[in-house]
Write an enzyme that holds these catalytic residues in place. Sequence first.
Site, PDB file in Angstrom:
ATOM      1  N   ARG A 167      -1.345 -36.964 -43.082  1.00  0.00           N
ATOM      2  CA  ARG A 167      -0.491 -35.457 -42.374  1.00  0.00           C
ATOM      3  C   ARG A 167      -0.766 -35.546 -41.049  1.00  0.00           C
ATOM      4  O   ARG A 167      -0.944 -34.190 -40.623  1.00  0.00           O
ATOM      5  CB  ARG A 167      -1.790 -34.487 -43.048  1.00  0.00           C
ATOM      6  CG  ARG A 167      -1.330 -33.986 -44.757  1.00  0.00           C
ATOM      7  CD  ARG A 167      -0.077 -34.024 -45.068  1.00  0.00           C
ATOM      8  NE  ARG A 167       0.239 -35.122 -45.899  1.00  0.00           N
ATOM      9  CZ  ARG A 167       0.564 -35.065 -47.319  1.00  0.00           C
ATOM     10  NH1 ARG A 167      -0.649 -35.314 -47.829  1.00  0.00           N
ATOM     11  NH2 ARG A 167       0.768 -36.435 -46.841  1.00  0.00           N
ATOM     12  N   SER A 241      -0.853 -26.041 -49.478  1.00  0.00           N
ATOM     13  CA  SER A 241      -1.761 -26.964 -49.418  1.00  0.00           C
ATOM     14  C   SER A 241      -2.354 -25.560 -48.400  1.00  0.00           C
ATOM     15  O   SER A 241      -1.618 -26.214 -47.011  1.00  0.00           O
ATOM     16  CB  SER A 241      -2.139 -28.694 -49.152  1.00  0.00           C
ATOM     17  OG  SER A 241      -2.385 -28.303 -50.495  1.00  0.00           O
ATOM     18  N   GLU A 346      -4.088 -27.224 -43.047  1.00  0.00           N
ATOM     19  CA  GLU A 346      -2.421 -28.000 -42.907  1.00  0.00           C
ATOM     20  C   GLU A 346      -1.240 -27.489 -41.417  1.00  0.00           C
ATOM     21  O   GLU A 346      -0.473 -28.460 -41.047  1.00  0.00           O
ATOM     22  CB  GLU A 346      -2.466 -28.504 -44.004  1.00  0.00           C
ATOM     23  CG  GLU A 346      -1.108 -29.424 -44.399  1.00  0.00           C
ATOM     24  CD  GLU A 346      -0.931 -29.559 -45.707  1.00  0.00           C
ATOM     25  OE1 GLU A 346      -1.546 -30.543 -46.276  1.00  0.00           O
ATOM     26  OE2 GLU A 346       0.962 -29.829 -46.270  1.00  0.00           O
TER      27      GLU A 346
HETATM   28  C1  LIG Z   1       5.174 -24.982 -52.512  1.00  0.00           C
HETATM   29  C2  LIG Z   1       5.234 -25.842 -51.012  1.00  0.00           C
HETATM   30  C3  LIG Z   1       4.817 -26.648 -51.436  1.00  0.00           C
HETATM   31  C4  LIG Z   1       4.153 -28.223 -50.782  1.00  0.00           C
HETATM   32  N1  LIG Z   1       3.932 -28.989 -50.722  1.00  0.00           N
HETATM   33  C5  LIG Z   1       3.143 -30.154 -50.015  1.00  0.00           C
HETATM   34  C6  LIG Z   1       3.752 -31.585 -50.383  1.00  0.00           C
HETATM   35  O1  LIG Z   1       3.724 -31.904 -51.287  1.00  0.00           O
HETATM   36  N2  LIG Z   1       2.927 -32.288 -49.164  1.00  0.00           N
HETATM   37  C7  LIG Z   1       3.157 -31.606 -48.317  1.00  0.00           C
HETATM   38  O2  LIG Z   1       2.970 -33.093 -46.665  1.00  0.00           O
HETATM   39  N3  LIG Z   1       3.794 -31.181 -47.778  1.00  0.00           N
HETATM   40  C8  LIG Z   1       4.358 -29.484 -48.360  1.00  0.00           C
HETATM   41  N4  LIG Z   1       4.066 -28.323 -47.770  1.00  0.00           N
HETATM   42  C9  LIG Z   1       4.115 -28.540 -46.351  1.00  0.00           C
HETATM   43  C10 LIG Z   1       5.927 -27.679 -46.513  1.00  0.00           C
HETATM   44  O3  LIG Z   1       7.201 -28.031 -46.790  1.00  0.00           O
HETATM   45  C11 LIG Z   1       6.206 -29.795 -45.053  1.00  0.00           C
HETATM   46  O4  LIG Z   1       5.340 -29.649 -44.598  1.00  0.00           O
HETATM   47  C12 LIG Z   1       7.923 -29.832 -44.903  1.00  0.00           C
HETATM   48  O5  LIG Z   1       7.797 -30.587 -44.158  1.00  0.00           O
HETATM   49  C13 LIG Z   1       8.068 -28.333 -43.577  1.00  0.00           C
HETATM   50  O6  LIG Z   1       9.812 -28.243 -44.061  1.00  0.00           O
HETATM   51  P1  LIG Z   1       9.728 -27.247 -43.083  1.00  0.00           P
HETATM   52  O7  LIG Z   1      11.403 -27.428 -42.527  1.00  0.00           O
HETATM   53  O8  LIG Z   1       9.444 -25.706 -43.995  1.00  0.00           O
HETATM   54  O9  LIG Z   1       9.419 -27.024 -41.421  1.00  0.00           O
HETATM   55  P2  LIG Z   1       8.593 -25.714 -40.315  1.00  0.00           P
HETATM   56  O10 LIG Z   1       8.282 -24.828 -42.036  1.00  0.00           O
HETATM   57  O11 LIG Z   1       9.676 -25.086 -40.318  1.00  0.00           O
HETATM   58  O12 LIG Z   1       8.222 -26.083 -38.963  1.00  0.00           O
HETATM   59  C14 LIG Z   1       6.964 -27.174 -39.835  1.00  0.00           C
HETATM   60  C15 LIG Z   1       6.832 -27.856 -37.828  1.00  0.00           C
HETATM   61  O13 LIG Z   1       7.853 -29.177 -37.551  1.00  0.00           O
HETATM   62  C16 LIG Z   1       8.308 -28.441 -36.498  1.00  0.00           C
HETATM   63  N5  LIG Z   1       9.560 -29.123 -36.715  1.00  0.00           N
HETATM   64  C17 LIG Z   1      10.393 -28.614 -38.111  1.00  0.00           C
HETATM   65  N6  LIG Z   1      11.331 -28.691 -37.654  1.00  0.00           N
HETATM   66  C18 LIG Z   1      11.370 -29.560 -36.643  1.00  0.00           C
HETATM   67  C19 LIG Z   1      12.566 -30.847 -36.089  1.00  0.00           C
HETATM   68  N7  LIG Z   1      13.684 -31.511 -36.238  1.00  0.00           N
HETATM   69  N8  LIG Z   1      12.114 -31.945 -34.726  1.00  0.00           N
HETATM   70  C20 LIG Z   1      10.520 -31.133 -34.062  1.00  0.00           C
HETATM   71  N9  LIG Z   1       9.749 -30.742 -35.027  1.00  0.00           N
HETATM   72  C21 LIG Z   1      10.063 -29.672 -35.988  1.00  0.00           C
HETATM   73  C22 LIG Z   1       7.652 -26.894 -36.506  1.00  0.00           C
HETATM   74  O14 LIG Z   1       8.021 -26.815 -35.261  1.00  0.00           O
HETATM   75  C23 LIG Z   1       6.897 -26.959 -36.811  1.00  0.00           C
HETATM   76  O15 LIG Z   1       5.666 -27.191 -36.027  1.00  0.00           O
HETATM   77  C24 LIG Z   1       4.769 -27.276 -49.047  1.00  0.00           C
HETATM   78  C25 LIG Z   1       4.924 -26.318 -48.133  1.00  0.00           C
HETATM   79  C26 LIG Z   1       5.354 -25.385 -50.214  1.00  0.00           C
HETATM   80  C27 LIG Z   1       5.896 -23.574 -49.090  1.00  0.00           C
END
Ligand SMILES: Cc1cc2nc3c(=O)[nH]c(=O)nc-3n(C[C@H](O)[C@H](O)[C@H](O)COP(=O)(O)OP(=O)(O)OC[C@H]3O[C@@H](n4cnc5c(N)ncnc54)[C@H](O)[C@@H]3O)c2cc1C
Length: 356
Positions: A167, A241, A346
């Site tokens: 992570r 998480s 996280e």
């Molecule tokens: C129900 C649920 C289940 C989940 N299960 C998991 C799991 O099993 N494993 C896991 O690892 N995570 C999990 N997550 C967490 C999450 O889905 C991941 O971390 C995912 O990659 C976040 O993507 P996002 O586009 O929503 O990012 P955002 O929440 O929009 O952004 C997260 C971070 O990334 C940065 N960011 C976003 N896009 C970019 C880009 N293109 N360039 C640079 N920085 C960027 C943002 O500035 C921020 O700091 C879960 C979340 C939920 C709600």
Amino acid sequence: MTLSIRHDVPLAPHTTLELGGPARYFLEAPDEETLTAGIRWAREHDAPVHLLGGGSNLVVGDAGVDGLVIKLTAAGIRWEPGNGGNTTVIADAGHAWDDLVAAATAAGLAGLECLSGIPGTVGAAPIQNVGAYGQEAADTILSLRVLDLATLEPKNLPATGCAFGYRDSLFRREPGRFAVLAVTLGLQAGGAPTLLYPELISEVDGGTVGLQEAREAVLAMRRRKSMLLDPQDENRRSVGSFFTNPIVTREAAERLAARIDANAGHTEVSLPRYSVEGGRVKLSAAWLIERAGFARGLRRGRVGISTRHTLALVNLGGATAAELLALAAEVRGGVLERFGVSLRMEPVCLGCTPPW
Ligand SMILES: Cc1cc2nc3c(=O)[nH]c(=O)nc-3n(C[C@H](O)[C@H](O)[C@H](O)COP(=O)(O)OP(=O)(O)OC[C@H]3O[C@@H](n4cnc5c(N)ncnc54)[C@H](O)[C@@H]3O)c2cc1C
């Protein structure tokens, strides 16, 4: 070019927690040109830039974000058949991660099947090196196309230069240095699914299954734990998480296990420990939280712990970021007091600071 920058845009609907205040300025960037122009605009207006994907790993503060929030929406995937059964796929940052996984799995390409159902975008997957059920994004990422936010020059970063960890990544450690524009992954044509995780093996009854069945099994497990985005699910407003599993030295793990065993009755299960790279040991954050007295379904007003997953803190409806972070602090403090272990958050805080 004309930029459609909006003012005072509520961010809660752009996040899975559905809480927090507005962005002072907000821009959707469907391409690199708009992203670059948006960053230039922000510099001219002295506004800090924040990148947004699907908002599934974000806690937005109640006062909102004083700067320009740029939502990256460029989507698309391109396949490039390679040698030796490998296929390279290049996916744009705004592409939905699970759509990429679904397409790869349906095309018989192995490497992403255990990462089925993770919400959010392709561009955010490398940020915390998403992982689940024995796979992580870093296992298949070959390189990234990024925009250097200081020089506004695009460049290619090989995976070896991204400091991927559990992570963790260079991007997590140095937020604001790069925007991820596209991700190149190497997948195995006709490869077998990764069946390493005991829970996944038992879900497929220990059998030999194909990629699609492995994906279905992962989705079924995730659904039972409210780890899929489902508008009907009472636990849906979360970031998955909220805490990572702590990684400690072998000595620290042994000391803690001995202390727990010494204080426990005969029926108590011993501290779960998993060996990881570098001779270190991963502990189960969920186990520690439960044993510190925080049960699934616990409620504190408008926030609580998911009824189906100890690690997921949920907005039960109408909550503030302050309420959610107060619960996080309570859980974290309880684990620290009982076991001497500091849990790491996280998700990323935007416009807020954790109260610890
Ligand atoms: C129900 C649920 C289940 C989940 N299960 C998991 C799991 O099993 N494993 C896991 O690892 N995570 C999990 N997550 C967490 C999450 O889905 C991941 O971390 C995912 O990659 C976040 O993507 P996002 O586009 O929503 O990012 P955002 O929440 O929009 O952004 C997260 C971070 O990334 C940065 N960011 C976003 N896009 C970019 C880009 N293109 N360039 C640079 N920085 C960027 C943002 O500035 C921020 O700091 C879960 C979340 C939920 C709600």
